[in-house]
Design a protein around this motif. Structure first.
Motif, mmCIF file in Angstrom:
data_model
loop_
_atom_site.group_PDB
_atom_site.id
_atom_site.type_symbol
_atom_site.label_atom_id
_atom_site.label_comp_id
_atom_site.label_asym_id
_atom_site.label_seq_id
_atom_site.Cartn_x
_atom_site.Cartn_y
_atom_site.Cartn_z
ATOM 1 N N GLN A 52 0.819 -1.205 0.000
ATOM 2 C CA GLN A 52 0.000 0.000 0.000
ATOM 3 C C GLN A 52 0.856 1.259 0.000
ATOM 4 O OE1 GLN A 52 -2.644 -0.380 3.388
ATOM 5 N NE2 GLN A 52 -4.286 -1.140 2.087
ATOM 6 N N LEU A 53 0.314 2.295 -0.630
ATOM 7 C CA LEU A 53 0.918 3.631 -0.637
ATOM 8 C C LEU A 53 0.063 4.549 0.225
ATOM 9 C CD1 LEU A 53 2.817 5.896 -1.778
ATOM 10 C CD2 LEU A 53 1.153 6.139 -3.635
ATOM 11 N N GLU A 54 0.727 5.350 1.052
ATOM 12 C CA GLU A 54 0.032 6.331 1.878
ATOM 13 C C GLU A 54 0.578 7.717 1.587
ATOM 14 O OE1 GLU A 54 -1.223 4.029 5.960
ATOM 15 O OE2 GLU A 54 0.808 4.817 5.819
ATOM 16 N N LEU A 55 -0.333 8.684 1.428
ATOM 17 C CA LEU A 55 0.046 10.094 1.319
ATOM 18 C C LEU A 55 -0.229 10.731 2.672
ATOM 19 C CD1 LEU A 55 -0.078 9.345 -1.724
ATOM 20 C CD2 LEU A 55 -0.898 11.665 -2.141
ATOM 21 N N ILE A 56 0.845 11.109 3.364
ATOM 22 C CA ILE A 56 0.731 11.508 4.763
ATOM 23 C C ILE A 56 1.193 12.946 4.931
ATOM 24 C CG2 ILE A 56 1.514 11.023 7.115
ATOM 25 C CD1 ILE A 56 1.957 8.136 6.287
ATOM 26 N N MET A 57 0.373 13.743 5.596
ATOM 27 C CA MET A 57 0.780 15.022 6.158
ATOM 28 C C MET A 57 0.186 15.051 7.567
ATOM 29 S SD MET A 57 0.370 18.989 4.802
ATOM 30 C CE MET A 57 -1.376 19.078 5.172
ATOM 31 N N LEU A 58 0.984 14.657 8.539
ATOM 32 C CA LEU A 58 0.544 14.375 9.907
ATOM 33 C C LEU A 58 -0.332 13.130 9.927
ATOM 34 C CD1 LEU A 58 -0.206 17.951 11.324
ATOM 35 C CD2 LEU A 58 1.900 16.627 11.477
ATOM 36 N N ASP A 59 -1.420 13.110 9.196
ATOM 37 C CA ASP A 59 -2.304 11.953 9.075
ATOM 38 C C ASP A 59 -2.383 11.539 7.612
ATOM 39 O OD1 ASP A 59 -3.051 11.797 11.819
ATOM 40 O OD2 ASP A 59 -4.394 13.505 11.522
ATOM 41 N N PRO A 60 -2.696 10.265 7.363
ATOM 42 C CA PRO A 60 -2.848 9.837 5.961
ATOM 43 C C PRO A 60 -4.064 10.498 5.307
ATOM 44 C CG PRO A 60 -2.504 7.952 7.412
ATOM 45 C CD PRO A 60 -2.770 9.128 8.295
ATOM 46 N N VAL A 116 12.918 -7.669 -10.689
ATOM 47 C CA VAL A 116 12.315 -7.091 -9.491
ATOM 48 C C VAL A 116 10.798 -7.144 -9.636
ATOM 49 C CG1 VAL A 116 14.258 -5.560 -8.987
ATOM 50 C CG2 VAL A 116 12.394 -4.751 -10.451
ATOM 51 N N GLY A 117 10.124 -7.033 -8.513
ATOM 52 C CA GLY A 117 8.677 -6.906 -8.528
ATOM 53 C C GLY A 117 8.304 -5.437 -8.536
ATOM 54 N N THR A 118 7.522 -5.006 -9.520
ATOM 55 C CA THR A 118 7.171 -3.600 -9.686
ATOM 56 C C THR A 118 5.711 -3.390 -9.314
ATOM 57 O OG1 THR A 118 8.787 -3.390 -11.472
ATOM 58 C CG2 THR A 118 7.126 -1.670 -11.290
ATOM 59 N N PHE A 119 5.482 -2.399 -8.457
ATOM 60 C CA PHE A 119 4.139 -2.079 -7.986
ATOM 61 C C PHE A 119 3.849 -0.616 -8.321
ATOM 62 C CE2 PHE A 119 6.071 -5.336 -5.448
ATOM 63 C CZ PHE A 119 5.076 -6.291 -5.261
ATOM 64 N N THR A 120 2.658 -0.345 -8.863
ATOM 65 C CA THR A 120 2.367 0.999 -9.331
ATOM 66 C C THR A 120 0.901 1.343 -9.129
ATOM 67 O OG1 THR A 120 2.550 2.492 -11.239
ATOM 68 C CG2 THR A 120 1.883 0.225 -11.679
ATOM 69 N N THR A 121 0.588 2.630 -9.143
ATOM 70 C CA THR A 121 -0.781 3.110 -9.082
ATOM 71 C C THR A 121 -0.830 4.544 -9.602
ATOM 72 O OG1 THR A 121 -2.743 3.338 -7.674
ATOM 73 C CG2 THR A 121 -0.663 4.074 -6.744
ATOM 74 N N THR A 122 -2.000 4.944 -10.070
ATOM 75 C CA THR A 122 -2.251 6.313 -10.509
ATOM 76 C C THR A 122 -3.377 6.890 -9.662
ATOM 77 O OG1 THR A 122 -1.549 5.831 -12.772
ATOM 78 C CG2 THR A 122 -2.921 7.780 -12.443
ATOM 79 N N LEU A 123 -3.189 8.090 -9.157
ATOM 80 C CA LEU A 123 -4.187 8.686 -8.279
ATOM 81 C C LEU A 123 -4.192 10.199 -8.442
ATOM 82 C CD1 LEU A 123 -2.315 9.941 -5.752
ATOM 83 C CD2 LEU A 123 -2.183 7.538 -5.166
ATOM 84 N N GLN A 124 -5.235 10.819 -7.907
ATOM 85 C CA GLN A 124 -5.336 12.273 -7.897
ATOM 86 C C GLN A 124 -4.936 12.790 -6.525
ATOM 87 O OE1 GLN A 124 -9.216 14.464 -7.847
ATOM 88 N NE2 GLN A 124 -8.526 15.286 -9.826
ATOM 89 N N GLN A 127 -5.406 19.678 -0.897
ATOM 90 C CA GLN A 127 -4.759 20.203 0.308
ATOM 91 C C GLN A 127 -3.288 20.421 -0.001
ATOM 92 O OE1 GLN A 127 -5.948 20.982 3.522
ATOM 93 N NE2 GLN A 127 -3.882 21.799 3.724
ATOM 94 N N TYR A 128 -2.822 21.633 0.193
ATOM 95 C CA TYR A 128 -1.423 21.902 -0.106
ATOM 96 C C TYR A 128 -0.591 21.797 1.163
ATOM 97 C CZ TYR A 128 -2.605 26.595 1.627
ATOM 98 O OH TYR A 128 -3.033 27.641 2.391
ATOM 99 N N GLY A 129 0.704 21.516 0.977
ATOM 100 C CA GLY A 129 1.623 21.364 2.096
ATOM 101 C C GLY A 129 2.729 20.391 1.716
ATOM 102 N N VAL A 130 3.491 19.943 2.711
ATOM 103 C CA VAL A 130 4.576 18.972 2.509
ATOM 104 C C VAL A 130 4.035 17.583 2.839
ATOM 105 C CG1 VAL A 130 6.887 18.266 3.185
ATOM 106 C CG2 VAL A 130 6.315 20.701 3.050
ATOM 107 N N PHE A 131 4.006 16.715 1.860
ATOM 108 C CA PHE A 131 3.473 15.358 2.013
ATOM 109 C C PHE A 131 4.611 14.335 1.940
ATOM 110 C CE2 PHE A 131 -0.454 17.445 1.259
ATOM 111 C CZ PHE A 131 -1.462 16.602 1.712
ATOM 112 N N LYS A 132 4.340 13.171 2.536
ATOM 113 C CA LYS A 132 5.240 12.025 2.432
ATOM 114 C C LYS A 132 4.541 10.917 1.661
ATOM 115 C CE LYS A 132 7.684 12.821 6.813
ATOM 116 N NZ LYS A 132 7.973 12.258 8.167
ATOM 117 N N PHE A 133 5.183 10.451 0.583
ATOM 118 C CA PHE A 133 4.721 9.264 -0.125
ATOM 119 C C PHE A 133 5.379 8.075 0.572
ATOM 120 C CE2 PHE A 133 4.219 11.683 -4.422
ATOM 121 C CZ PHE A 133 3.183 12.415 -3.848
#
Length: 450
Positions: A336-344, A361-369, A373-379
């Motif tokens: 799973q991928l999480e986009l986190i800024m304090l909370d996911p 290698v095993g490659t995992f991918t996804t496309t999302l919008q 909300q603007y700010g500094v996010f962690k993928f």
């Protein structure tokens, strides 16, 4: 004599690369070097896997590290009677060894001393009292456990954890022989996992007072008795806890199993069980590595300096799994991928790209919008599964709001406000016209009262 010859022969293994990702240097602590003769098949197996094994008795000084650098990659403690640590070694140094990434295997017996017992408590493992053994009057070997019924026979198909990444059940060809002390793990510690437990009829009791009448119930019985447990620390160092040193010996490796009540003689599964256990503990398998991480806007191929809110983007991560001495493509359906800024803000399961013969290698991918909300996010990909090393990949990106000239000129949701503003303008115009030109006639004269 055989131990010294073994040391010189095992030193030749340095010319080959060990199968372990951590390294080949292995320190084995024994009560006396004479006990090394009982583990010849174990040493042979490790020599074939290119380990550099150093046999050491507890009466001689030894150090696990020097100048904050590990001198060994793995530690095997096969000295349950140890009363004091060797000079230069302590419980603190063993814990520090694990904190530095070293792997440890601890084996006990019914004569387990307080030294190993206190060390195991550092990892939330509690061994039973001294001179206690796991007894079973229904599931015991008629040859090895004829007198005390303390050599129990464990069926791996029913009493072994279904943890394919640690020990697959099809890797163990027969029942496992065990003679030793029971232990219990802290159920609240998510890092600990029992791998092998006792049959339902088993119980822990003092093996030296079997003829005396019991005045209390056993403290551990049935599935509550852990025979073999493993732990993976947060830094991916691995520790294995065994209640028996005998299950690693040649006698138990090659002994035919004669279970009470069964006329058919079977083959012991100890050798392959211990081989798979040491492979996992010494990180010969079940290790994951992040090979590459990519992210970009849809329709582009390079990562931008920053994203804009509501952008459509693609995230891709490549993972490899180590086993059998080589890296292989990793396959899973729960990354799973999480986009986190304090909370996911977004959590989404990645899709695996189909593997082919050319895949490394095993490659995992996804496309999302991206979120509005603007700010500094962690993928973040935080993948933690039993038997596998932990994967935590964090990519920090900035998400900007729209510029003033990027907003639409007219917004359909604001039509009521547009109408209100227009009506106010029309009303002001009408009022002005009426006020300026729609007043009293100038020809009418007003008279003053006297």
């Amino acid at each position: 004599m055989r131990a010294s010859v073994l040391l010189s022969s095992l030193a030749l293994a340095l010319v080959a690369q060990a199968a372990s990702l951590t390294g080949p240097r292995t320190l084995v602590l024994l009560d006396t070097l004479d006990e090394a003769d009982a583990y010849m098949e174990l040493w042979t197996d490790m020599q074939e896997r290119h380990y550099n094994v150093t046999l050491h008795e507890v009466s001689s000084p030894v150090a696990l590290s020097k100048h904050d650098q590990r001198l060994f990659d793995h530690l095997m403690i096969l000295s349950p009677k140890m009363k004091d640590y060797p000079k230069g070694m302590s419980a603190k140094s063993v814990v520090g060894f694990v904190a530095a990434g070293g792997n440890v295997m601890i084996a006990g017996s019914s004569e387990l001393g307080n030294t190993i017992r206190e060390l195991s408590r550092e990892f939330d493992v509690e061994y039973e009292n001294k001179f206690t053994s796991v007894l079973d009057h229904f599931n015991y070997d008629t040859h090895l456990g004829k007198e005390k019924h303390d050599a129990i026979v464990v069926d791996p198909t029913t009493h072994m954890a279904k943890a394919e990444k640690i020990i697959a059940q099809d890797k163990v060809p027969g029942p496992i022989l065990f003679r030793g002390v029971a232990h219990a793990v802290n159920p609240s510690n998510s890092l600990l996992q029992p791998i092998l437990w006792a049959p339902q009829e088993s119980y822990s009791w003092e093996s030296v007072n079997l003829e005396e009448s019991a005045n209390q119930d056993p403290t551990l019985s049935g599935k509550g008795i852990s025979l073999v447990s493993v732990m993976q620390a947060r830094n991916n160092a691995r520790i294995a806890f065994l209640g028996s040193t005998e299950m690693l010996t040649d006698a138990f490796f090659s002994a035919p199993v004669n279970k009470h009540g069964d006329e058919k003689e079977t083959v012991s599964g100890n050798r392959l069980f211990i081989e798979e256990l040491t492979k996992w503990t010494f990180q010969e398998k079940g290790a994951l590595d992040v090979v590459a991480v990519e992210h970009h806007k849809v329709g582009e191929w390079e990562a931008p300096a920053h994203y804009r809110i509501k952008d459509n983007m693609t995230y891709t991560i490549s993972l490899a799994e180590y086993h059998d001495g080589e890296w292989h493509p990793f396959s899973a359906d729960d990354v799973q991928l999480e986009l986190i800024m304090l909370d996911p803000y977004i959590r989404k399961t990645l899709d695996q790209v189909p593997l082919d013969d050319q895949s490394t290698v095993g490659t995992f991918t996804t496309t999302l919008q991206l979120p509005d909300q603007y700010g500094v996010f962690k993928f973040t990909v935080n993948y933690k599964r039993p038997g596998l090393t932990y994967v935590e990949s964090v990519t920090t990106v900035g998400i900007h709001p729209f510029r003033h000239d990027q907003y639409p000129r007219f917004i359909s949701q604001a039509k009521p406000y547009y109408t209100s503003a227009a009506s106010m303008g029309v009303g002001l115009l009408v009022f002005s016209v009426v006020y300026l030109w729609g007043g009293l006639d100038s020809s009418v004269k007003t008279t003053k009262k006297a």
